[in-house]
Design a protein around this motif. Structure first.
Motif, PDB file in Angstrom:
ATOM      1  N   LEU A 186       0.845  -1.191   0.000  1.00 20.30           N
ATOM      2  CA  LEU A 186       0.000   0.000   0.000  1.00 20.30           C
ATOM      3  C   LEU A 186       0.878   1.237   0.000  1.00 20.30           C
ATOM      4  O   LEU A 186       1.892   1.291   0.698  1.00 20.30           O
ATOM      5  CB  LEU A 186      -0.909   0.067   1.230  1.00 20.30           C
ATOM      6  N   VAL A 187       0.480   2.249  -0.767  1.00 22.95           N
ATOM      7  CA  VAL A 187       1.072   3.584  -0.679  1.00 22.95           C
ATOM      8  C   VAL A 187       0.341   4.320   0.431  1.00 22.95           C
ATOM      9  O   VAL A 187      -0.898   4.283   0.500  1.00 22.95           O
ATOM     10  CB  VAL A 187       0.929   4.344  -2.006  1.00 22.95           C
ATOM     11  N   VAL A 188       1.081   4.994   1.328  1.00 16.81           N
ATOM     12  CA  VAL A 188       0.411   5.594   2.481  1.00 16.81           C
ATOM     13  C   VAL A 188       0.733   7.078   2.629  1.00 16.81           C
ATOM     14  O   VAL A 188       1.868   7.520   2.493  1.00 16.81           O
ATOM     15  CB  VAL A 188       0.772   4.851   3.792  1.00 16.81           C
ATOM     16  N   PHE A 189      -0.333   7.840   2.891  1.00 11.72           N
ATOM     17  CA  PHE A 189      -0.270   9.222   3.360  1.00 11.72           C
ATOM     18  C   PHE A 189      -0.835   9.199   4.778  1.00 11.72           C
ATOM     19  O   PHE A 189      -2.031   8.952   4.962  1.00 11.72           O
ATOM     20  CB  PHE A 189      -1.147  10.148   2.508  1.00 11.72           C
ATOM     21  N   LEU A 190      -0.017   9.427   5.784  1.00 12.81           N
ATOM     22  CA  LEU A 190      -0.457   9.312   7.174  1.00 12.81           C
ATOM     23  C   LEU A 190      -0.371  10.645   7.900  1.00 12.81           C
ATOM     24  O   LEU A 190       0.666  11.305   7.881  1.00 12.81           O
ATOM     25  CB  LEU A 190       0.409   8.288   7.918  1.00 12.81           C
ATOM     26  N   ASP A 191      -1.486  11.022   8.527  1.00 11.21           N
ATOM     27  CA  ASP A 191      -1.536  12.221   9.360  1.00 11.21           C
ATOM     28  C   ASP A 191      -2.484  11.963  10.516  1.00 11.21           C
ATOM     29  O   ASP A 191      -3.307  11.033  10.475  1.00 11.21           O
ATOM     30  CB  ASP A 191      -2.019  13.430   8.544  1.00 11.21           C
ATOM     31  N   ASP A 192      -2.403  12.791  11.552  1.00 11.44           N
ATOM     32  CA  ASP A 192      -3.277  12.621  12.714  1.00 11.44           C
ATOM     33  C   ASP A 192      -4.732  12.898  12.378  1.00 11.44           C
ATOM     34  O   ASP A 192      -5.636  12.387  13.046  1.00 11.44           O
ATOM     35  CB  ASP A 192      -2.825  13.535  13.854  1.00 11.44           C
ATOM     36  N   ASP A 193      -4.966  13.730  11.374  1.00  6.38           N
ATOM     37  CA  ASP A 193      -6.320  14.066  10.919  1.00  6.38           C
ATOM     38  C   ASP A 193      -6.479  13.538   9.497  1.00  6.38           C
ATOM     39  O   ASP A 193      -5.660  13.858   8.621  1.00  6.38           O
ATOM     40  CB  ASP A 193      -6.497  15.581  10.953  1.00  6.38           C
TER      41      ASP A 193
END
Length: 407
Positions: free
Chosen positions: A293-300
């Motif tokens: 998986l390609v991931v963009f991770l943020d708290d929101d």
């Protein structure tokens, strides 16, 4: 039918490619594009991955420049172009790490398995048992032109019979490539080196073996010039998207990376690979299947989606690829991984969209979330990459054959 190898509840790897998998990632403030071709840049990424207790990192490579086109180089100047050699990066990083596996990408097409077997065996020694490889093929005519040994016709339609024949041939060649490499790793028995100063004997020549491989693609005599690696057999991995590459995974790999788009797709992929594994006579052997998986991770989650949109705008087009793209929080990603794991996947290889942002989000956000769920390790529990994945050190095929013949 083979079962998933037993080890940690979940295995995690990261795929490192330049400044990240999004083509505009190099324009982010955290990207460090001026350091991309330095050892320190790669050392920092792998150190971050090791802090997160990840099983291993893969390092992308190729025989031609990166491109937005599958088969041809493009003329874009607004995206990262140029690479360091993945095997050499891994060898440089190995002494700086202690636990994490190092899995560089190697292209089987046009290259020689004898050279590669030495390189990965050396990496296994330098890393004290943490080496692997990701085997890849290339169907680019421009890559073939770099070597001049053969031509590869341009693929016009993937489903055309001549294309299927070409792709099958390239993957069959890759399977032979892996077989030669594996035999060369076994061509020295574990106790071939005597190193007896008193008698003046450094090696026992009877414990070095010709591999005598004869196939349609390779004819290799052996033995290797490098003693058997610490793991015996370093990890062999491959990325697969369809039936023909699934067969390579089933025939030759310890870990296969696949790209499911949802749970139903994941179940179908796992079932097909397990069937191919049985057909290849490897049903009893452990084989991990990791989802990519390609991931963009943020708290929101809104921040993650907005960051993806902003990078797409910088690139001038929506980023799409072979793998599912996830934009959300670490907790949401943990939910997804556990949902997909239930389909038979034993781990995941995550591709950080922006390495400087999303890799720390994996190690400092996702990993603690999985640990809270008792779904990921809290410490490294083995000294080798095979050990981390619950894979035993295999017996040397030539030593076993010699013992059987003299019994």
């Amino acid at each position: 039918m083979s079962s998933t190898p037993s080890s940690s509840p979940l295995h995690l790897a990261v795929a490192l490619d330049g400044t990240g998998w999004h083509p505009a990632s190099w324009r982010e403030p955290v990207a460090r594009p001026r350091e991309l071709f330095t050892a320190g840049y790669w050392a920092d990424l792998v150190a971050e991955a090791e802090r997160g207790l990840l099983d291993f990192v893969t390092i992308e490579d190729g025989l031609g420049p990166q491109s937005s086109h599958f088969l041809d180089p493009d003329d874009r100047t607004d995206q990262v172009r140029g690479r360091l050699d993945a095997v050499l990066i891994a060898s440089r990083i190995a002494p700086l790490t202690r636990h994490i596996g190092l899995v560089p990408t190697v292209v089987a097409t046009h290259t020689e398995p004898f050279h590669l077997s030495k390189a990965i065996a050396t990496l296994d020694y330098v890393s004290t048992g943490r080496a692997g490889l990701r085997v890849q093929i290339t169907a680019r005519p421009t890559d073939a032109a770099h070597f001049g040994r053969r031509t590869i016709p341009r693929i016009e339609a993937y489903d055309a019979p001549d294309t299927q024949e070409l792709v099958t041939d390239l993957f069959d060649e890759a399977a032979d490539y892996v077989e030669v490499v594996r035999r060369l790793w076994d061509s020295w028995e574990d106790d071939a080196e005597i190193r007896d100063v008193a008698t003046g004997r450094f090696i026992d020549r009877d414990k070095l073996h010709y591999i005598d491989f004869e196939g349609r693609h390779f004819s290799v005599k052996g033995p290797s010039v490098t003693p058997r690696p610490p793991q015996g057999q370093p990890l062999v991995t491959a990325l697969a998207h369809d039936t023909i590459p699934y067969r390579l995974v089933a025939r030759a790999a310890d870990v296969g990376y696949v790209t499911p788009q949802d749970t139903a797709h994941a179940r179908a992929i796992v079932a097909e690979i397990r069937a191919e594994q049985e057909a290849a006579g490897r049903a009893a052997e452990p084989l991990h299947i990791f989802g990519d998986l390609v991931v963009f991770l943020d708290d929101d989650p809104a921040e993650a989606a907005a960051r993806r949109d902003r990078l797409d705008a910088l690139a001038g087009e929506e980023y799409t690829g072979d793998a599912r793209i996830f934009a959300g929080t670490p907790a949401q990603l943990a939910d997804l991984l556990q949902e997909l794991q239930a389909t038979g996947l034993s781990g995941f290889r995550l591709r950080p969209a922006v390495a400087g942002h999303d890799l720390p989000a994996i190690t400092r956000g996702l990993v603690p979330e999985l640990q809270r769920r008792d779904a990921f390790r809290r410490t490294y529990e083995a000294d080798t990459l095979r050990g981390l994945l619950g894979l035993t050190r295999p017996a040397n095929r030539y030593a076993a054959a010699t013992a059987s013949a003299t019994a």
